[in-house]
Scaffold this motif. Structure first.
Motif, PDB file in Angstrom:
ATOM      1  N   ASP A  50      -1.236   1.641  -4.883  1.00  0.00           N
ATOM      2  CA  ASP A  50      -2.451   0.844  -4.736  1.00  0.00           C
ATOM      3  C   ASP A  50      -2.571  -0.111  -5.932  1.00  0.00           C
ATOM      4  N   VAL A  51      -1.851  -1.215  -5.869  1.00  0.00           N
ATOM      5  CA  VAL A  51      -1.774  -2.166  -6.975  1.00  0.00           C
ATOM      6  C   VAL A  51      -3.163  -2.721  -7.292  1.00  0.00           C
ATOM      7  N   GLY A  52      -3.508  -2.665  -8.575  1.00  0.00           N
ATOM      8  CA  GLY A  52      -4.793  -3.178  -9.033  1.00  0.00           C
ATOM      9  C   GLY A  52      -5.857  -2.103  -9.160  1.00  0.00           C
ATOM     10  N   SER A  53      -5.559  -0.904  -8.681  1.00  0.00           N
ATOM     11  CA  SER A  53      -6.570   0.157  -8.684  1.00  0.00           C
ATOM     12  C   SER A  53      -6.657   0.920 -10.001  1.00  0.00           C
ATOM     13  N   TYR A  54      -5.669   0.793 -10.857  1.00  0.00           N
ATOM     14  CA  TYR A  54      -5.619   1.584 -12.087  1.00  0.00           C
ATOM     15  C   TYR A  54      -6.765   1.224 -13.028  1.00  0.00           C
ATOM     16  N   LYS A  55      -7.352   2.257 -13.610  1.00  0.00           N
ATOM     17  CA  LYS A  55      -8.387   2.120 -14.640  1.00  0.00           C
ATOM     18  C   LYS A  55      -7.855   2.746 -15.927  1.00  0.00           C
ATOM     19  N   PRO A  62       0.833  -1.203   0.000  1.00  0.00           N
ATOM     20  CA  PRO A  62       0.000   0.000   0.000  1.00  0.00           C
ATOM     21  C   PRO A  62       0.870   1.257   0.000  1.00  0.00           C
ATOM     22  N   GLU A  63       0.273   2.342  -0.425  1.00  0.00           N
ATOM     23  CA  GLU A  63       1.012   3.604  -0.477  1.00  0.00           C
ATOM     24  C   GLU A  63       1.537   3.979   0.907  1.00  0.00           C
ATOM     25  N   GLN A  64       2.820   4.268   0.979  1.00  0.00           N
ATOM     26  CA  GLN A  64       3.486   4.648   2.221  1.00  0.00           C
ATOM     27  C   GLN A  64       3.745   6.156   2.288  1.00  0.00           C
ATOM     28  N   LEU A  65       3.916   6.761   1.107  1.00  0.00           N
ATOM     29  CA  LEU A  65       4.243   8.178   1.023  1.00  0.00           C
ATOM     30  C   LEU A  65       3.685   8.700  -0.294  1.00  0.00           C
ATOM     31  N   ASN A  66       2.930   9.776  -0.246  1.00  0.00           N
ATOM     32  CA  ASN A  66       2.338  10.333  -1.458  1.00  0.00           C
ATOM     33  C   ASN A  66       3.313  11.353  -2.053  1.00  0.00           C
ATOM     34  N   TYR A  67       4.128  10.897  -2.983  1.00  0.00           N
ATOM     35  CA  TYR A  67       5.154  11.755  -3.575  1.00  0.00           C
ATOM     36  C   TYR A  67       4.565  12.869  -4.426  1.00  0.00           C
ATOM     37  N   TYR A  68       3.355  12.715  -4.923  1.00  0.00           N
ATOM     38  CA  TYR A  68       2.684  13.805  -5.641  1.00  0.00           C
ATOM     39  C   TYR A  68       2.431  14.987  -4.712  1.00  0.00           C
ATOM     40  N   GLN A  69       2.021  14.707  -3.487  1.00  0.00           N
ATOM     41  CA  GLN A  69       1.756  15.774  -2.515  1.00  0.00           C
ATOM     42  C   GLN A  69       3.039  16.359  -1.952  1.00  0.00           C
ATOM     43  N   LEU A  93       9.717   4.931  -7.980  1.00  0.00           N
ATOM     44  CA  LEU A  93       8.853   5.680  -7.060  1.00  0.00           C
ATOM     45  C   LEU A  93       7.776   4.772  -6.472  1.00  0.00           C
ATOM     46  N   ALA A  94       7.125   3.991  -7.327  1.00  0.00           N
ATOM     47  CA  ALA A  94       6.067   3.093  -6.844  1.00  0.00           C
ATOM     48  C   ALA A  94       6.639   2.019  -5.914  1.00  0.00           C
ATOM     49  N   LEU A  95       7.815   1.502  -6.246  1.00  0.00           N
ATOM     50  CA  LEU A  95       8.425   0.465  -5.411  1.00  0.00           C
ATOM     51  C   LEU A  95       8.901   1.022  -4.069  1.00  0.00           C
ATOM     52  N   CYS A  96       9.450   2.221  -4.073  1.00  0.00           N
ATOM     53  CA  CYS A  96       9.965   2.821  -2.834  1.00  0.00           C
ATOM     54  C   CYS A  96       8.852   3.269  -1.899  1.00  0.00           C
ATOM     55  N   PHE A  97       7.825   3.877  -2.472  1.00  0.00           N
ATOM     56  CA  PHE A  97       6.812   4.533  -1.651  1.00  0.00           C
ATOM     57  C   PHE A  97       5.462   3.836  -1.650  1.00  0.00           C
ATOM     58  N   ASP A 135       0.385  -3.723 -13.845  1.00  0.00           N
ATOM     59  CA  ASP A 135      -1.067  -3.684 -13.919  1.00  0.00           C
ATOM     60  C   ASP A 135      -1.516  -2.587 -14.885  1.00  0.00           C
ATOM     61  N   MET A 136      -0.970  -1.398 -14.714  1.00  0.00           N
ATOM     62  CA  MET A 136      -1.357  -0.251 -15.542  1.00  0.00           C
ATOM     63  C   MET A 136      -1.073  -0.500 -17.017  1.00  0.00           C
TER      64      MET A 136
END
Length: 163
Positions: A147-152, A2-9, A140-144, A57-58
């Motif tokens: 939400d795997v599987g959530s992409y549409k 699960p997301e640990q850190l929101n790098y966008y924010q 970035l996704a691996l480090c932080f 997934d994406m």
């Protein structure tokens, strides 16, 4: 994970720069022989090498939306042995493996020469930027976390199409 850190924010200006590069790259599809299907195959292969479940997934979903075949997606990790990839795709996949797994760098000069027989220099630069950018997104996704599987499919189109 699960997301640990929101790098966008946390770093919105940095993310804006990466998104700007994605906008540029998405506008280049088909202009230099880099079809959307080829780009998605490259992004999947890099994500396979890096073990990034979110990006796998994406980009598998995006490939299917572009009418990519299941057979080609299933065999992608063994593309060298599979007969259904074009010379351009093979050269691009070899290039992405070399740039992602730098221990293969001794093959780089020969691969660049092969690429030059199939693509012009701008397409090679755009392909290289695509590879380096997906490597960054993977990390970035691996480090932080993500939400795997959530992409549409199309989830980020509004971001890539806005200026």
């Amino acid at each position: 994970m699960p997301e640990q850190l929101n790098y966008y924010q946390v770093a919105p200006d940095a993310m804006a720069a990466f998104i700007g590069l994605e906008r540029y790259l998405s506008a280049q599809h088909d202009e230099q022989g880099l079809s959307e299907k080829l780009i998605e195959l490259v992004k999947i292969r890099v994500s396979q090498l890096n073990g990034c479940a979110y990006c796998l997934d994406m980009h598998n979903k995006d490939s299917r939306a572009l009418a990519e075949t299941e057979q080609r997606l299933y065999a992608l990790s063994a593309w060298r042995e599979a007969p259904f990839y074009s010379p351009q795709e093979r050269a691009a996949l070899a290039w992405c493996e070399t740039l992602t797994q730098w221990q293969q760098a001794e093959q780089r000069p020969e691969q660049l020469q092969q690429l030059r027989t199939l693509f012009d220099d701008k397409a090679i630069v755009d392909l290289t930027l695509t590879i380096t950018n997906i490597n960054t997104w993977n990390r970035l996704a691996l480090c932080f976390g993500a939400d795997v599987g959530s992409y549409k499919v199309g989830q980020f189109d509004h971001i890539l199409k806005s200026s």
